[in-house]
Design a protein around this motif. Structure first.
Motif, PDB file in Angstrom:
ATOM      1  N   VAL B 226       0.708  -1.276  -0.039  1.00 42.53           N
ATOM      2  CA  VAL B 226      -0.007   0.090   0.258  1.00 42.53           C
ATOM      3  C   VAL B 226       0.746   1.403   0.066  1.00 42.53           C
ATOM      4  N   ILE B 227       2.174   1.261   0.396  1.00 43.92           N
ATOM      5  CA  ILE B 227       3.006   2.305   0.319  1.00 43.92           C
ATOM      6  C   ILE B 227       3.487   2.791  -0.967  1.00 43.92           C
ATOM      7  N   LEU B 228       2.942   2.003  -1.809  1.00 38.33           N
ATOM      8  CA  LEU B 228       3.506   2.519  -3.420  1.00 38.33           C
ATOM      9  C   LEU B 228       2.092   3.264  -3.812  1.00 38.33           C
ATOM     10  N   ASP B 229       1.104   3.069  -3.288  1.00 40.23           N
ATOM     11  CA  ASP B 229      -0.072   4.024  -3.534  1.00 40.23           C
ATOM     12  C   ASP B 229      -0.058   5.317  -3.003  1.00 40.23           C
ATOM     13  N   GLU B 230       0.452   6.254  -4.067  1.00 40.58           N
ATOM     14  CA  GLU B 230       0.772   7.738  -3.171  1.00 40.58           C
ATOM     15  C   GLU B 230      -0.365   8.608  -3.017  1.00 40.58           C
ATOM     16  N   GLN B 231      -1.574   8.211  -3.690  1.00 37.61           N
ATOM     17  CA  GLN B 231      -2.692   8.789  -3.370  1.00 37.61           C
ATOM     18  C   GLN B 231      -3.308   8.431  -2.015  1.00 37.61           C
ATOM     19  N   ALA B 232      -3.159   7.330  -1.768  1.00 37.49           N
ATOM     20  CA  ALA B 232      -3.832   6.509  -0.259  1.00 37.49           C
ATOM     21  C   ALA B 232      -3.184   7.260   0.925  1.00 37.49           C
ATOM     22  N   LEU B 233      -4.009   7.602   1.805  1.00 41.40           N
ATOM     23  CA  LEU B 233      -3.679   8.102   3.155  1.00 41.40           C
ATOM     24  C   LEU B 233      -2.891   7.188   3.670  1.00 41.40           C
ATOM     25  N   ALA B 234      -3.303   6.002   3.677  1.00 43.36           N
ATOM     26  CA  ALA B 234      -2.625   4.944   4.327  1.00 43.36           C
ATOM     27  C   ALA B 234      -0.932   4.825   3.982  1.00 43.36           C
ATOM     28  N   GLY B 235      -1.225   4.961   2.605  1.00 42.95           N
ATOM     29  CA  GLY B 235       0.370   4.905   1.922  1.00 42.95           C
ATOM     30  C   GLY B 235       1.130   6.108   2.342  1.00 42.95           C
ATOM     31  N   GLN B 236       0.481   7.212   2.641  1.00 43.72           N
ATOM     32  CA  GLN B 236       1.286   8.206   2.858  1.00 43.72           C
ATOM     33  C   GLN B 236       1.647   8.245   4.483  1.00 43.72           C
ATOM     34  N   ALA B 237       0.813   7.459   5.275  1.00 46.99           N
ATOM     35  CA  ALA B 237       1.160   7.439   6.482  1.00 46.99           C
ATOM     36  C   ALA B 237       2.300   6.488   6.706  1.00 46.99           C
ATOM     37  N   TYR B 238       2.280   5.315   6.025  1.00 46.98           N
ATOM     38  CA  TYR B 238       3.265   4.408   6.184  1.00 46.98           C
ATOM     39  C   TYR B 238       4.886   5.117   5.741  1.00 46.98           C
ATOM     40  N   ASN B 239       4.769   5.911   4.913  1.00 44.22           N
ATOM     41  CA  ASN B 239       5.807   6.411   4.333  1.00 44.22           C
ATOM     42  C   ASN B 239       6.379   7.331   5.467  1.00 44.22           C
ATOM     43  N   ASP B 240       5.605   8.042   6.246  1.00 45.36           N
ATOM     44  CA  ASP B 240       5.886   8.684   7.223  1.00 45.36           C
ATOM     45  C   ASP B 240       6.568   8.150   8.615  1.00 45.36           C
ATOM     46  N   ALA B 241       6.066   6.689   8.634  1.00 46.25           N
ATOM     47  CA  ALA B 241       6.453   5.833   9.691  1.00 46.25           C
ATOM     48  C   ALA B 241       7.860   5.084   9.288  1.00 46.25           C
ATOM     49  N   VAL B 242       8.121   5.215   7.912  1.00 48.43           N
ATOM     50  CA  VAL B 242       9.393   4.756   7.531  1.00 48.43           C
ATOM     51  C   VAL B 242      10.661   5.792   7.739  1.00 48.43           C
ATOM     52  N   GLU B 243       9.991   6.797   7.651  1.00 47.30           N
ATOM     53  CA  GLU B 243      10.960   8.208   7.933  1.00 47.30           C
ATOM     54  C   GLU B 243      11.256   8.154   9.288  1.00 47.30           C
ATOM     55  N   ARG B 244      10.397   8.004  10.167  1.00 52.60           N
ATOM     56  CA  ARG B 244      10.632   7.923  11.751  1.00 52.60           C
ATOM     57  C   ARG B 244      11.454   6.625  11.960  1.00 52.60           C
ATOM     58  N   LEU B 245      11.227   5.504  11.300  1.00 52.30           N
ATOM     59  CA  LEU B 245      12.024   4.450  11.835  1.00 52.30           C
ATOM     60  C   LEU B 245      13.657   4.849  11.650  1.00 52.30           C
ATOM     61  N   LEU B 246      13.892   5.618  10.412  1.00 51.63           N
ATOM     62  CA  LEU B 246      15.133   5.855  10.016  1.00 51.63           C
ATOM     63  C   LEU B 246      15.627   7.192  10.723  1.00 51.63           C
ATOM     64  N   GLY B 247      14.903   7.558  11.783  1.00 53.45           N
ATOM     65  CA  GLY B 247      15.360   8.459  12.772  1.00 53.45           C
ATOM     66  C   GLY B 247      15.090   9.923  12.253  1.00 53.45           C
ATOM     67  N   ASN B 248      14.146  10.085  11.292  1.00 51.07           N
ATOM     68  CA  ASN B 248      13.946  11.317  10.985  1.00 51.07           C
ATOM     69  C   ASN B 248      12.576  11.818  11.602  1.00 51.07           C
ATOM     70  N   GLU B 249      12.479  13.321  12.009  1.00 50.82           N
ATOM     71  CA  GLU B 249      11.246  13.720  12.474  1.00 50.82           C
ATOM     72  C   GLU B 249      10.181  14.160  11.630  1.00 50.82           C
ATOM     73  N   VAL B 250       8.998  13.587  11.785  1.00 49.73           N
ATOM     74  CA  VAL B 250       8.084  13.707  10.751  1.00 49.73           C
ATOM     75  C   VAL B 250       6.558  14.049  11.574  1.00 49.73           C
ATOM     76  N   GLU B 251       6.043  15.154  10.998  1.00 48.07           N
ATOM     77  CA  GLU B 251       4.866  15.549  11.851  1.00 48.07           C
ATOM     78  C   GLU B 251       3.635  14.511  11.593  1.00 48.07           C
ATOM     79  N   TYR B 252       2.812  14.105  12.619  1.00 46.27           N
ATOM     80  CA  TYR B 252       1.770  13.460  12.595  1.00 46.27           C
ATOM     81  C   TYR B 252       0.603  13.902  11.699  1.00 46.27           C
ATOM     82  N   ARG B 253       0.495  13.145  10.630  1.00 44.18           N
ATOM     83  CA  ARG B 253      -0.883  13.575   9.892  1.00 44.18           C
ATOM     84  C   ARG B 253      -1.925  12.510  10.003  1.00 44.18           C
ATOM     85  N   PHE B 254      -3.222  13.068   9.580  1.00 46.76           N
ATOM     86  CA  PHE B 254      -4.454  12.183   9.546  1.00 46.76           C
ATOM     87  C   PHE B 254      -5.047  11.667  11.036  1.00 46.76           C
ATOM     88  N   LEU B 255      -4.622  12.471  12.028  1.00 52.06           N
ATOM     89  CA  LEU B 255      -5.081  12.204  13.264  1.00 52.06           C
ATOM     90  C   LEU B 255      -6.347  12.940  13.709  1.00 52.06           C
TER      91      LEU B 255
END
Lengths: 83, 270
Positions: B226-255
């Motif tokens: 689903v991360i490959l679906d750039e239109q999907a909110l879930a895909g975007q949220a997974y992208n944010d999670a991956v960034e955080r896993l790599l130690g980058n600070e990303v603001e929370y969305r879709f809350l």
């Protein structure tokens, strides 16, 4: 929400807070159990059997706990006697 | 040297495989050589979610038994460079995974990969314990729902007592909370546990919040993470999670609940 039920607001039931409260209790309880040694439930059962020979008590009237501090462990036994 | 990350939950059906596929793909997209291993022996499904089910020849158990080499069993993703999948076997033999065998395979993989994602089976039995045993980090997938939160807490207990790091007194496994199937509308209505409720109860750092989304089912239907679906909110949220896993600070969305215009509300638009 369509035009017909726009004015008919239901009073929402806040079940999420019930869920949170129940979880907080059960998770805290299970965490305290986790730190207990494996033999504790069996020991509690055996102690219960012995006491039952003399006094009529139920499972929930007995609690066994081990508290570890730095240099000693305390085995705590709590039995609520019937009136 | 690779980092081993287990994706686990205790409870089934909360999104472990979906999350493993999405996060593994996201890491590879960012240039990290990644392999996702399906530990669910007997109930293999990662291959379907990744869309490589027709390409499975050998599996994890074949490798453990010496019937195939790792290179023969690994499936290279056709979309993303540096992404590989190691499928589980469909054998019913629950003892197919041995600790020594798993260790040998992981050691071999560690030399060649940056990330090893272990997709755990549900439950707290041997399979799940095997998946988490060698983990450096753990992503605990949780739904905002009582049984899922409770099971997540149990699996945290196992991570803290039965992982290699716990047994050898090493640095504890780094824990991450991934809240999936989150529905801000229902949270607002007081019908669903909020992010902070779950954070308070589990008391581990938050990695991401994935909104409940129709695109997750659509993606799995097609075998596309689903991360490959750039239109999907879930895909975007997974992208944010991956960034955080790599130690980058990303603001929370879709809350928060999406604000609807007056006209949209009047017409009952979604």
């Amino acid at each position: 929400m369509g035009i017909f039920n726009y004015f008919r607001k239901e009073v929402p039931v806040k079940t999420a807070s019930t869920a949170r409260d129940r979880l907080q209790v059960i998770v805290a309880h299970e965490r305290s159990q986790r730190r207990q040694p494996d033999y504790l439930p069996r020991m509690q059962q055996e102690i219960l059997e012995v006491i039952k020979k003399y006094i009529n008590i139920e499972q929930d009237q007995i609690s066994v706990q081990v508290d570890d501090t730095d240099d000693c462990s305390v085995l705590e036994l709590n039995i609520t006697l019937p009136e | 040297m690779a980092k081993i990350i287990v994706v686990t939950s205790g409870k089934g059906g909360v999104g472990k495989t979906t999350s493993s596929a999405a996060i593994g793909t996201g890491l590879a997209q960012r240039g990290h050589k990644t392999i996702i291993i399906d530990f669910d022996v007997g109930l293999r499904n990662l291959d379907l979610i990744m869309g490589c089910e027709r390409r499975v020849v050998y599996d994890f158990v074949n490798v453990l038994n010496g019937e195939a080499s790792l290179t023969q069993a690994m499936i290279k993703d056709k979309r993303i460079d540096k992404l590989f999948v190691l499928p589980a076997s469909q054998t019913r033999d629950k003892d197919a995974l041995t600790q020594e065998g798993v260790q040998t395979v992981l050691n071999e993989l560690k030399e060649n990969f940056d990330f090893i994602i272990c997709d755990s089976p549900a439950g707290i039995e041997k399979g799940a314990q095997m998946a988490l045993y060698y983990a450096d980090e753990a992503i605990v997938v949780t739904n905002p729902e009582v049984s899922s939160v409770r099971d997540s807490d149990r699996i945290l207990g196992i991570l803290q007592s039965k992982s290699l790091r716990a047994e050898t007194g090493g640095e504890p496994v780094k824990e991450h909370l991934l809240l999936t199937r989150y529905n801000p509308v229902r949270v607002d209505a007081g019908e669903m546990l909020s992010v902070s409720d779950v954070e308070d109860i589990l008391a581990i750092p938050l990695l991401g919040v994935i909104p409940e989304s129709e695109s997750v089912l659509k993606a799995s239907n097609q075998g596309v993470p689903v991360i490959l679906d750039e239109q999907a909110l879930a895909g975007q949220a997974y992208n944010d999670a991956v960034e955080r896993l790599l130690g980058n600070e990303v603001e929370y969305r879709f809350l928060e609940v999406e604000k609807k215009g007056f006209l949209k509300r009047l017409l009952g638009g979604k």
